[in-house]
Design a protein around this motif. Sequence first.
Motif, short mmCIF file in Angstrom:
data_model
loop_
_atom_site.label_atom_id
_atom_site.label_comp_id
_atom_site.label_asym_id
_atom_site.label_seq_id
_atom_site.Cartn_x
_atom_site.Cartn_y
_atom_site.Cartn_z
N LYS A 1 37.31 41.80 35.09
CA LYS A 1 36.04 41.41 35.69
C LYS A 1 34.89 42.14 34.99
CE LYS A 1 38.76 39.32 38.64
NZ LYS A 1 39.48 39.86 39.76
N THR B 1 35.62 39.35 45.63
CA THR B 1 35.21 38.51 44.50
C THR B 1 35.10 37.03 44.87
OG1 THR B 1 36.60 40.06 43.31
CG2 THR B 1 35.77 38.21 42.04
N THR C 1 46.82 43.50 41.49
CA THR C 1 47.84 43.02 42.43
C THR C 1 49.05 43.96 42.46
OG1 THR C 1 47.12 40.77 41.97
CG2 THR C 1 49.26 41.02 43.03
N ASP D 1 39.83 49.09 46.20
CA ASP D 1 39.98 48.06 45.18
C ASP D 1 38.57 47.74 44.67
OD1 ASP D 1 40.31 45.82 43.63
OD2 ASP D 1 41.28 44.60 45.18
C1 LIG Z 1 40.72 39.73 40.50
C2 LIG Z 1 40.94 40.65 41.64
C3 LIG Z 1 42.21 41.14 41.98
C4 LIG Z 1 43.46 40.69 41.28
O1 LIG Z 1 43.52 41.18 40.01
P1 LIG Z 1 44.80 40.91 39.07
O2 LIG Z 1 44.45 41.76 37.90
O3 LIG Z 1 44.81 39.44 38.78
O4 LIG Z 1 46.00 41.35 39.79
C5 LIG Z 1 42.31 42.02 43.04
N1 LIG Z 1 41.23 42.43 43.71
C6 LIG Z 1 40.00 41.98 43.42
C7 LIG Z 1 38.84 42.47 44.21
C8 LIG Z 1 39.81 41.09 42.37
O5 LIG Z 1 38.57 40.66 42.07
#
Ligand SMILES: *Cc1c(COP(=O)(O)O)cnc(C)c1O
Length: 360
Positions: A196, A152, A77, A172
């Motif tokens: 993740k 996600t 984020t 991302d």
């Molecule tokens: C989980 C996720 C985020 C957010 O991640 P944070 O570390 O909580 O900021 C952003 N993009 C994707 C694709 C995600 O799966």
Amino acid sequence: MARVFNFSAGPAALPLEVLETAQAELTDWQGSGMSVMEVSHRSKPFIAVAEQAEADLRELMGISDEYAVLFLQGGATQQFALIPMNLSAAGQTVDQLVTGAWSKKALKQAQAVRNVNVVADGAESGYCDVPAADTWKLTPDAAYFHYCSNETIGGLEIHDVPDTGKVPVVCDMSSTILSRPVDVNRFGMIYAGAQKNIGPAGLTIVIVRKDLIAEGGAGLPDILQYRTQADAGSMSNTPPTFAWYVAGLVFDWIKRQGGLPAMAKHNQAKAEKLYAAIDGSDFYANPVAIPYRSWMNIPFTLANPELDAAFLQQSAAEGLTNLKGHRSVGGMRASIYNAVSMDAIDALISFMQEFERSNG
Ligand SMILES: *Cc1c(COP(=O)(O)O)cnc(C)c1O
């Protein structure tokens, strides 16, 4: 000891071997009489861990010296905001593809600082499909093009890297990094929150072409500049040392599994098996267009949503946890990252079939 089959979307399952190594080393790390959490990030033993983790990640992903690899905090984020500030200048346009919840959040943060052109938006399909690439309104001189390779929440994955000509591609990859080989040279920047598919929460990986960050964002404080962290080996201030150490254990585990080609084989086989079970039943359904189905996050609904609570309760009782879909989507979601085994998929499928028999 009872380990469950954990389908959490994030923070997510880690390989048991990694947890056991961390446990064995926890109170007396490398004979130091301390844990890795209790030593200076500038100490020789920690620097060795940090450098080995970076070297292993470079080896796994085939990252050349033209790229900096950063171990940061703030999550994916924070990157949503840092990217426009670092990789574009006032007056420039940035291109963004919107395919679901995470790319929408990235859009909102970029719009706070820059003029953003949305090249295409999958809203019409309920973010279950991606508008055809020949309809995208690309800006020829955009500072960069941003997309999310795996949504996600919606379970939508873009399996091929978009072609944007000379415009650098920023991705991302939070929920798909390390799940398969990628050609890093196709990207200007790749970033991912660790929780993740890399390791514990608190760490964010940034892989960025050095020439894109050499000049730096005009007027930005040092701590918000990628350049600062690249010059300092990600140690301009205290990095998340424990998360970096565990990420290193995960990289080593992936190498021992056969690297990213082996991960891809394993992940594709898991996903295909679960989609086949869903598609083979009238009781379960997945809404995502087949070419964009995710290997990592598989949402599915029950024909009768009134059975959702019973499904969740009974699956949890059988050791299948964290299957509740995101609150914005409902239904179920199985997140099946690298550390989720084929045994977990088999157990889930047999539970689903049994549940269908008793309730269908
Ligand atoms: C989980 C996720 C985020 C957010 O991640 P944070 O570390 O909580 O900021 C952003 N993009 C994707 C694709 C995600 O799966």
